[in-house]
Design a protein around this motif. Structure first.
Motif, PDB file in Angstrom:
ATOM      1  N   GLU A  79     -54.700  28.673  43.488  1.00 53.92           N
ATOM      2  CA  GLU A  79     -55.534  28.660  44.686  1.00 53.92           C
ATOM      3  C   GLU A  79     -54.606  28.553  45.890  1.00 53.92           C
ATOM      4  O   GLU A  79     -53.875  27.568  46.026  1.00 53.92           O
ATOM      5  N   TYR A  80     -54.625  29.554  46.740  1.00 54.63           N
ATOM      6  CA  TYR A  80     -53.828  29.536  47.964  1.00 54.63           C
ATOM      7  C   TYR A  80     -54.741  29.152  49.128  1.00 54.63           C
ATOM      8  O   TYR A  80     -55.710  29.853  49.419  1.00 54.63           O
ATOM      9  N   TRP A  81     -54.437  28.045  49.782  1.00 52.57           N
ATOM     10  CA  TRP A  81     -55.235  27.551  50.894  1.00 52.57           C
ATOM     11  C   TRP A  81     -54.538  27.889  52.210  1.00 52.57           C
ATOM     12  O   TRP A  81     -53.347  27.560  52.397  1.00 52.57           O
ATOM     13  N   TYR A  82     -55.272  28.538  53.117  1.00 51.49           N
ATOM     14  CA  TYR A  82     -54.784  28.872  54.448  1.00 51.49           C
ATOM     15  C   TYR A  82     -55.727  28.188  55.437  1.00 51.49           C
ATOM     16  O   TYR A  82     -56.838  28.667  55.684  1.00 51.49           O
ATOM     17  N   VAL A  83     -55.299  27.080  55.985  1.00 56.79           N
ATOM     18  CA  VAL A  83     -56.174  26.194  56.751  1.00 56.79           C
ATOM     19  C   VAL A  83     -55.839  26.259  58.236  1.00 56.79           C
ATOM     20  O   VAL A  83     -54.658  26.281  58.621  1.00 56.79           O
ATOM     21  N   ASN A  84     -56.887  26.286  59.068  1.00 58.49           N
ATOM     22  CA  ASN A  84     -56.711  26.163  60.515  1.00 58.49           C
ATOM     23  C   ASN A  84     -56.697  24.668  60.838  1.00 58.49           C
ATOM     24  O   ASN A  84     -57.739  24.047  61.050  1.00 58.49           O
ATOM     25  N   ALA A  85     -55.501  24.103  60.847  1.00 58.47           N
ATOM     26  CA  ALA A  85     -55.378  22.654  60.988  1.00 58.47           C
ATOM     27  C   ALA A  85     -55.931  22.146  62.314  1.00 58.47           C
ATOM     28  O   ALA A  85     -56.384  21.002  62.407  1.00 58.47           O
ATOM     29  N   SER A  86     -55.919  22.979  63.352  1.00 62.48           N
ATOM     30  CA  SER A  86     -56.423  22.534  64.650  1.00 62.48           C
ATOM     31  C   SER A  86     -57.926  22.277  64.619  1.00 62.48           C
ATOM     32  O   SER A  86     -58.460  21.595  65.502  1.00 62.48           O
ATOM     33  N   ASN A  87     -58.623  22.814  63.591  1.00 62.05           N
ATOM     34  CA  ASN A  87     -60.066  22.602  63.485  1.00 62.05           C
ATOM     35  C   ASN A  87     -60.442  21.527  62.461  1.00 62.05           C
ATOM     36  O   ASN A  87     -61.633  21.312  62.196  1.00 62.05           O
ATOM     37  N   LEU A  88     -59.466  20.840  61.909  1.00 58.61           N
ATOM     38  CA  LEU A  88     -59.784  19.761  60.973  1.00 58.61           C
ATOM     39  C   LEU A  88     -60.516  18.616  61.665  1.00 58.61           C
ATOM     40  O   LEU A  88     -61.112  17.768  61.006  1.00 58.61           O
ATOM     41  N   GLN A  89     -60.494  18.607  62.988  1.00 53.90           N
ATOM     42  CA  GLN A  89     -61.235  17.606  63.751  1.00 53.90           C
ATOM     43  C   GLN A  89     -62.735  17.650  63.472  1.00 53.90           C
ATOM     44  O   GLN A  89     -63.454  16.673  63.702  1.00 53.90           O
ATOM     45  N   TYR A  90     -63.220  18.795  62.975  1.00 52.62           N
ATOM     46  CA  TYR A  90     -64.655  18.939  62.728  1.00 52.62           C
ATOM     47  C   TYR A  90     -65.083  18.444  61.344  1.00 52.62           C
ATOM     48  O   TYR A  90     -66.278  18.379  61.054  1.00 52.62           O
ATOM     49  N   LEU A  91     -64.113  18.123  60.491  1.00 50.90           N
ATOM     50  CA  LEU A  91     -64.462  17.613  59.169  1.00 50.90           C
ATOM     51  C   LEU A  91     -65.284  16.337  59.290  1.00 50.90           C
ATOM     52  O   LEU A  91     -64.965  15.449  60.074  1.00 50.90           O
ATOM     53  N   GLY A  92     -66.340  16.272  58.507  1.00 49.41           N
ATOM     54  CA  GLY A  92     -67.183  15.085  58.504  1.00 49.41           C
ATOM     55  C   GLY A  92     -68.283  15.093  59.532  1.00 49.41           C
ATOM     56  O   GLY A  92     -69.200  14.269  59.463  1.00 49.41           O
ATOM     57  N   THR A  93     -68.224  16.012  60.511  1.00 48.72           N
ATOM     58  CA  THR A  93     -69.277  16.094  61.523  1.00 48.72           C
ATOM     59  C   THR A  93     -70.007  17.436  61.501  1.00 48.72           C
ATOM     60  O   THR A  93     -71.145  17.522  61.949  1.00 48.72           O
ATOM     61  N   GLU A  94     -69.345  18.487  60.998  1.00 49.18           N
ATOM     62  CA  GLU A  94     -69.942  19.822  60.905  1.00 49.18           C
ATOM     63  C   GLU A  94     -70.045  20.238  59.443  1.00 49.18           C
ATOM     64  O   GLU A  94     -69.111  20.021  58.665  1.00 49.18           O
ATOM     65  N   ASP A  95     -71.194  20.822  59.055  1.00 50.86           N
ATOM     66  CA  ASP A  95     -71.327  21.347  57.702  1.00 50.86           C
ATOM     67  C   ASP A  95     -70.302  22.452  57.464  1.00 50.86           C
ATOM     68  O   ASP A  95     -69.787  23.069  58.400  1.00 50.86           O
ATOM     69  N   LEU A  96     -70.006  22.714  56.195  1.00 51.17           N
ATOM     70  CA  LEU A  96     -69.111  23.796  55.820  1.00 51.17           C
ATOM     71  C   LEU A  96     -69.902  24.922  55.166  1.00 51.17           C
ATOM     72  O   LEU A  96     -70.825  24.660  54.392  1.00 51.17           O
ATOM     73  N   HIS A  97     -69.537  26.168  55.468  1.00 54.25           N
ATOM     74  CA  HIS A  97     -70.199  27.340  54.893  1.00 54.25           C
ATOM     75  C   HIS A  97     -69.178  28.182  54.129  1.00 54.25           C
ATOM     76  O   HIS A  97     -68.130  28.538  54.678  1.00 54.25           O
ATOM     77  N   PHE A  98     -69.500  28.486  52.863  1.00 52.14           N
ATOM     78  CA  PHE A  98     -68.620  29.260  52.000  1.00 52.14           C
ATOM     79  C   PHE A  98     -69.214  30.639  51.740  1.00 52.14           C
ATOM     80  O   PHE A  98     -70.405  30.780  51.471  1.00 52.14           O
ATOM     81  N   SER A  99     -68.378  31.672  51.789  1.00 54.09           N
ATOM     82  CA  SER A  99     -68.741  33.005  51.317  1.00 54.09           C
ATOM     83  C   SER A  99     -67.510  33.568  50.624  1.00 54.09           C
ATOM     84  O   SER A  99     -66.387  33.103  50.849  1.00 54.09           O
TER      85      SER A  99
END
Length: 200
Positions: A79-99
């Protein structure tokens, strides 16, 4: 008891995890171990790409899951994860959507401000005592907990909870909405929970 399964998908893809538009739209592959391992070969898919966004449309990142016959400069069964670290601030407050999108040949190139890879096939173990820390997300009987440290992801835990008579932990294909949640993952009466805990 340990059960070895692909974390994400019917390639079988992470994460992930990783799952329609409602909290009950998560889909799972209800196979036993032998069937799940066989499916990774028989499906003929070489990779699966998950796009993950927040409820506010900000980008969480992309998770690329590779099969045993992936081409290009990718290792198989990762599993290769490519994360926008600048948006990790939204974890825990915004739902996540997977497609997700399936493909053959060489996967597309992705990039993120945090990049790491994890084994795609790992052991699901029975949950003992869970933590209440980390950012918890829930979709149906699937939970995802993401920990951060110094502005980056430091730990990822997937959980599956089952009622009596269920097959047990299975390959997961996160799809749709994972809603924010809190507290420890606690199975109900007669239920059992399994988890995969990985560190980048």
């Amino acid at each position: 008891m340990n059960h070895r399964f692909s974390l994400l998908g019917t390639i079988v893809v992470m994460m992930g995890v990783a799952t329609g538009c409602g909290a009950n739209d998560a889909t799972f592959e209800d196979d036993d171990v032998a069937e799940a391992e066989l499916a990774q070969v028989d499906l003929g898919l070489e990779w699966r790409s998950y796009t993950v966004t927040y409820d506010n449309n900000a980008t969480f990142g992309t998770i690329l899951a590779t099969g045993p016959n992936v081409s290009g400069a990718f290792r198989p069964n990762r599993e290769y994860w490519y994360v926008n670290a600048s948006n990790l601030q939204y974890l825990g407050t915004e739902d996540l959507h997977f497609s997700h999108t399936d493909g053959t040949g060489t996967p597309p190139s992705y990039s993120g401000t945090q990049e790491f890879n994890l084994p795609r096939i790992a052991s699901w173990t029975s949950l003992g005592t869970d933590t209440s820390s980390g950012n918890r997300y829930t979709s149906g009987n699937l939970d995802l907990r993401i920990f951060t440290s110094s502005g980056a992801i430091s730990q990822v835990i997937w959980y599956q909870t089952f009622t009596p008579g269920s097959v047990g932990p299975s390959n997961v294909t996160p799809n749709g909405t994972f809603t924010t949640n809190s507290g420890a993952v606690t199975p109900g009466t007669g239920q059992v929970t399994y988890k995969v805990d990985q560190t980048p």
